[in-house]
Design an enzyme around this catalytic site. Structure first.
Site, PDB file in Angstrom:
ATOM      1  N   GLU A 117     -20.755  22.651  97.471  1.00 17.79           N
ATOM      2  CA  GLU A 117     -21.707  22.015  96.652  1.00 17.79           C
ATOM      3  C   GLU A 117     -21.363  20.650  97.173  1.00 17.79           C
ATOM      4  O   GLU A 117     -20.087  19.981  97.595  1.00 17.79           O
ATOM      5  CB  GLU A 117     -21.144  21.858  95.354  1.00 17.79           C
ATOM      6  CG  GLU A 117     -21.865  20.754  94.255  1.00 17.79           C
ATOM      7  CD  GLU A 117     -21.224  20.864  92.851  1.00 17.79           C
ATOM      8  OE1 GLU A 117     -21.941  20.251  91.974  1.00 17.79           O
ATOM      9  OE2 GLU A 117     -20.368  21.275  92.710  1.00 17.79           O
ATOM     10  N   CYS A 133     -22.253  25.095  90.671  1.00 12.58           N
ATOM     11  CA  CYS A 133     -21.344  24.762  89.950  1.00 12.58           C
ATOM     12  C   CYS A 133     -21.160  25.661  88.712  1.00 12.58           C
ATOM     13  O   CYS A 133     -21.510  26.904  88.731  1.00 12.58           O
ATOM     14  CB  CYS A 133     -21.214  23.306  89.666  1.00 12.58           C
ATOM     15  SG  CYS A 133     -19.627  22.872  89.006  1.00 12.58           S
ATOM     16  N   LYS A 177     -30.480  21.798  91.097  1.00 13.41           N
ATOM     17  CA  LYS A 177     -29.842  22.064  89.761  1.00 13.41           C
ATOM     18  C   LYS A 177     -30.271  21.864  88.502  1.00 13.41           C
ATOM     19  O   LYS A 177     -30.887  20.659  88.322  1.00 13.41           O
ATOM     20  CB  LYS A 177     -28.435  21.535  89.538  1.00 13.41           C
ATOM     21  CG  LYS A 177     -27.449  22.030  88.714  1.00 13.41           C
ATOM     22  CD  LYS A 177     -25.962  21.467  88.942  1.00 13.41           C
ATOM     23  CE  LYS A 177     -25.132  22.050  87.900  1.00 13.41           C
ATOM     24  NZ  LYS A 177     -23.685  21.058  87.826  1.00 13.41           N
TER      25      LYS A 177
END
Length: 545
Positions: free
Chosen positions: A300, A423, A369
């Protein structure tokens, strides 16, 4: 052993006495026992996996409710137990406030207490709801499981949800037990766990006047039978041979960049060069320039800048990525892309993304995301909190924007349709695959460097493994400081890099399997279990009468 012997009589009587003592607790002693039992329950999860502790702590929870004459006392018992449970499961969150201690350390006491206190409200509400249908018979164990399962499902959905360490994860280790997640998911396992673990001692302690070996055996079987069935199913399922996607060889890079250095300008070039150098090196330490590697995966926000706005970085990547190789990296990006040196405008969106670059360092696919971390990637009530000096923990002022939903798949050269997860998006059972198209691989990039050498990264990785089992899809996970690896659709770890290990790992890509029941029916499986528990509660109540 003679059923009438003193040792045979002692155990049920002792359990009954303990039950009576717990029921009679008041004041600080009651609070201490409830918080302590909840805290000890955290030992059931990664990396300890001491699930048998729940055979003691969850009966204590039930007995606390037995001693609660009003819904208010039931609520307090649930809240106190839940506070201990969440405090010990989530203490590692405090590590994030020490990364920039000069700015955020003052918030640490509030973070490690207020978050558990808020999450414990769910357990308090569940306990109060169970009180309305509470009885003195064994049926109350099913009532307990139904109420707590419902509030745990709500915890995973309300206010964006945070289903960390659901009780069902205690039934996902060792690996054969994890296979039941393919049938009922983590929420369904939670319902099962909330019956299986309290059942033996509650059953034995309910009838001190019948202290027979048979009574003890019956109590033990209430847990042993379902767990044995789960083991048998899991061992049978694990006999299925593993197949691999032809022509794919992955390299996962784990740079283990200290979080305190991640966003400091003076370290930007070093961090970028380190990712490149690790990518060009085999796990044996030889410089192989990615020979034979089809896909490189970085974690990430691997590059501590906006790579699409950094021509020098793109030129370097174009020179080092060989023909036929693709780079998949976590990256920050602006939409629209800004020219070098250009200022942000009111319409510029900042996104936490997965970026796919071809051999010429041109973007060929992206994923943005969708499920952002409160106070980490966006600020609730941002204007109000910013005015009093409270900022989000991650780099840069202002909140990230969200990507489109349902979550789209990425079509990456050489790979089956790929689902991106950034994540903690891997935490949410039943909400991973959102569209109609089924992925052939899940790519999860993350940075657990915020949480040091705590239990957090181990729990995060384990919960991602359970998503692979639920969906029947392999997970390729790249984490800045670990745990990185390749997990097959049965939750088996094929290759991995441990916490704080700096290096790389090469792996083949397992094939996805036929969608298991939970992948097809989602949390309707939980609904079916709760209906069955409701019917069993009615049967036990009728028999007791």
């Amino acid at each position: 052993m003679d059923a009438a012997s003193p040792s045979a009589q002692m155990n049920p009587a002792l359990v009954a006495r303990i039950r009576g003592a717990v029921m009679e607790l008041r004041g600080w002693r009651r609070a201490l026992v409830a918080i302590g039992a909840g805290g000890l329950s955290a030992l059931a999860f990664a990396p300890m996996f001491a699930a048998p502790v729940l055979f003691i702590t969850l009966p204590v929870f039930v007995w606390l409710l037995d001693g609660s004459p009003t819904w208010r006392r039931a609520f307090s018992a649930g809240w106190l137990f839940g506070f201990g449970y969440f405090f010990c499961n989530l203490f590692w969150i405090g590590e994030a406030f020490l990364v920039e201690a000069d700015k955020f350390a003052w918030l640490l006491p509030f973070a490690i207490t207020l978050l558990p206190a808020g999450l414990a409200l769910f357990w308090g509400i569940g306990a109060a709801a169970a009180h309305g249908l509470w009885t003195n018979g064994f049926s109350r164990v099913f009532v307990f499981a139904i109420a707590l399962s419902i509030v745990e499902w709500l915890r995973g959905h309300i206010l964006t949800g945070f289903p960390w360490d659901l009780p069902g994860y205690a039934l996902t280790y060792p690996l054969p037990l994890m296979q039941t997640a393919a049938l009922v998911g983590a929420y369904g396992l939670t319902a099962i766990a909330l019956v299986v673990f309290p059942a033996p001692l509650v059953f034995i302690g309910d009838t001190p006047g019948r202290p027979t070996i048979r009574r003890m055996i019956d109590g033990i079987l209430l847990a042993a039978a379902p767990i044995s069935l789960m083991f048998a199913y899991g061992n049978w399922r694990l006999q299925e041979p593993q197949e691999f996607v032809p022509g794919v060889k992955l390299r996962i890079v784990q740079p283990s960049v200290p979080q305190r250095e991640k966003w400091l300008p003076e370290f930007q070039r070093r961090i970028f060069d380190d990712h490149v150098a690790l990518s060009l090196t085999s796990p044996s330490g030889e410089k192989d320039s990615l020979a034979g590697i089809t896909h490189v995966i970085w974690p990430e926000a691997a590059m501590p800048f906006f790579p699409l706005e950094a021509p020098v970085a793109l030129d370097i990547l174009a020179n080092v990525i060989p023909a036929g190789t693709t780079l998949i990296t976590g990256a920050l990006r602006h939409d629209p892309v800004l020219a070098p040196g250009a200022a942000l405008t009111e319409t510029t969106r900042t996104l936490n993304s997965i970026l796919v670059l071809d051999e010429h360092a041109r973007p060929v696919a992206t994923y943005d995301k969708t499920h952002l971390v409160p106070f980490g990637e966006y600020m609730p009530y941002e204007k109000t909190l910013s005015s009093i000096g409270i900022e989000k923990l991650t780099h840069g002022r202002g909140s990230f924007a969200t990507g489109p939903e349902p979550r789209p798949l990425m079509h990456i050269p050489g790979l089956p349709p790929a689902l991106g997860l950034v994540c903690y998006e891997a935490l949410f059972p039943g909400n991973v695959v959102q569209g109609r198209e089924r992925p052939g691989v899940i790519i999860n990039v993350t940075n657990d460097g915020w949480f040091g050498e705590s239990t957090g990264p181990f729990q995060h990785f384990h919960q991602a493994r359970v998503r692979a089992v639920e969906e029947g899809v392999p997970i390729v996970r790249a984490a800045n400081n670990g745990i990185s690896g390749v997990v097959d659709p049965f939750g088996r770890i094929l290759k991995s890099l441990g916490l704080d290990v700096r290096g790389e790992v090469d792996s083949l890509l397992p094939k996805a399997i036929t969608p298991p029941p939970y992948s097809r029916f989602g949390d309707w499986m939980l609904a079916g279990i709760l209906l069955a528990f409701g019917a069993l509660a009615a049967v036990f109540r009728k028999n007791a009468r």
